[in-house]
Design an enzyme around this catalytic site. Structure first.
Site, short mmCIF file in Angstrom:
data_model
loop_
_atom_site.label_atom_id
_atom_site.label_comp_id
_atom_site.label_asym_id
_atom_site.label_seq_id
_atom_site.Cartn_x
_atom_site.Cartn_y
_atom_site.Cartn_z
N ARG A 110 42.96 15.03 10.56
CA ARG A 110 43.14 16.01 9.49
C ARG A 110 43.90 17.20 10.06
O ARG A 110 43.50 17.76 11.08
CB ARG A 110 41.79 16.48 8.94
CG ARG A 110 41.83 17.74 8.05
CD ARG A 110 42.38 17.47 6.70
NE ARG A 110 42.43 18.71 5.88
CZ ARG A 110 43.08 18.81 4.74
NH1 ARG A 110 43.74 17.77 4.25
NH2 ARG A 110 43.08 19.93 4.06
N VAL A 111 45.02 17.58 9.45
CA VAL A 111 45.72 18.82 9.77
C VAL A 111 45.33 19.81 8.70
O VAL A 111 45.66 19.63 7.52
CB VAL A 111 47.24 18.61 9.82
CG1 VAL A 111 47.95 19.94 10.04
CG2 VAL A 111 47.62 17.62 10.92
N GLN A 116 37.56 19.98 1.63
CA GLN A 116 38.47 19.11 2.38
C GLN A 116 38.14 19.11 3.86
O GLN A 116 38.15 18.05 4.51
CB GLN A 116 39.92 19.56 2.16
CG GLN A 116 40.47 19.24 0.79
CD GLN A 116 41.97 19.49 0.71
OE1 GLN A 116 42.52 20.31 1.42
NE2 GLN A 116 42.63 18.76 -0.16
N GLY A 136 46.25 31.59 3.87
CA GLY A 136 46.92 31.85 2.60
C GLY A 136 48.28 31.19 2.48
O GLY A 136 49.22 31.81 1.97
N ASP A 150 54.96 28.16 -0.37
CA ASP A 150 54.19 27.68 0.78
C ASP A 150 55.00 27.94 2.05
O ASP A 150 56.06 27.34 2.26
CB ASP A 150 53.92 26.18 0.64
CG ASP A 150 52.90 25.65 1.64
OD1 ASP A 150 52.62 26.36 2.64
OD2 ASP A 150 52.39 24.54 1.44
N ARG A 170 53.73 27.61 5.16
CA ARG A 170 53.08 26.98 6.31
C ARG A 170 54.05 26.11 7.11
O ARG A 170 54.99 25.54 6.56
CB ARG A 170 51.89 26.15 5.86
CG ARG A 170 50.73 26.97 5.32
CD ARG A 170 49.63 26.08 4.80
NE ARG A 170 50.08 25.28 3.67
CZ ARG A 170 49.33 24.34 3.09
NH1 ARG A 170 48.12 24.09 3.55
NH2 ARG A 170 49.80 23.67 2.05
#
Length: 216
Positions: free
Chosen positions: A67-68, A88, A111, A144, A146
């Site tokens: 999982r990332v 999650q 965020g 986004d 990220r």
């Protein structure tokens, strides 16, 4: 894990290569949890100075359940119902605990990369009627921000070259593939739909392309 589904080939945009010097291993320690005993490994991303974590259970060399996960203080720590981040994370840790091995790569990018203060400002805008994408845009940010590149380097340091990736986000699949990580399967991460997060989940599906097919 009967929810596994095969990953079909996707086009991946150009991503800058990560060098072996991109992250620095800092420390590790055993961390017992309700899902079993993990080893917390701390890495420093040299370009940003951010400290990221890999929660590792068992032998993960070669192939692993992964999982990332991006940091979400409101959801992960305080159990906010505005998002599905906390469920999650616990889903992933539980799945790894049941299997007896796997990795949670925990990235410090609160965020969707805008930081906690701006995230709270975005929440205020959402309470005024905007969705999560509109709120970020109103504050001057992309939907986004990220970056999942560093997750690929952490997996490389851990010796993980092939993954069953627990995610609904196609960007994570594409980024890891672009950095040479073999995606064996994408494992859907399902969470309960609450009145507080139904619109948020719908926006992720419609505007960000997340695989959230259980909304109906």
């Amino acid at each position: 894990m009967s929810s596994f589904d095969p990953v079909s080939p996707t086009s991946v945009s150009a991503i800058s290569p990560i060098t072996s010097a991109s992250v620095e291993f800092l420390a590790e320690a055993r961390v017992p949890t309700e899902h079993g005993s993990f080893t917390m490994k701390l890495f420093k991303e040299k370009a940003t100075g951010l400290e990221h974590v890999a929660m590792v259970m068992g032998d993960v060399a070669g192939s692993a359940l992964v999982r990332v996960h991006s940091e979400c203080m409101t959801g992960d720590v305080f159990g906010s119902l505005r998002c599905d981040c906390g469920p999650q994370l616990h889903f992933a840790m539980s799945a790894i605990g049941k299997k007896g091995s796997g990795v949670v790569v925990y990235l410090r990018q609160e965020g969707r990369g805008i930081g906690l203060a701006n995230k709270l400002k975005a929440y205020q805008l959402q309470d005024q009627g905007m969705d999560t994408v509109e709120a970020n845009n109103h504050l001057g940010f992309a939907a986004d921000l990220r970056n999942f590149d560093v997750a690929a380097q952490i997996l490389d340091v851990l010796g993980v070259s092939s993954v069953q990736l627990m995610t609904n986000n196609p960007r994570k699949v594409d980024t890891l593939k672009a950095h040479g990580v073999n995606i064996e399967e994408r494992v859907p991460v399902r969470s309960d739909v609450q009145p507080e997060n139904e619109r948020y989940l719908g926006t992720k599906a419609r505007k960000l392309g997340h695989h959230i097919d259980w909304l109906g």
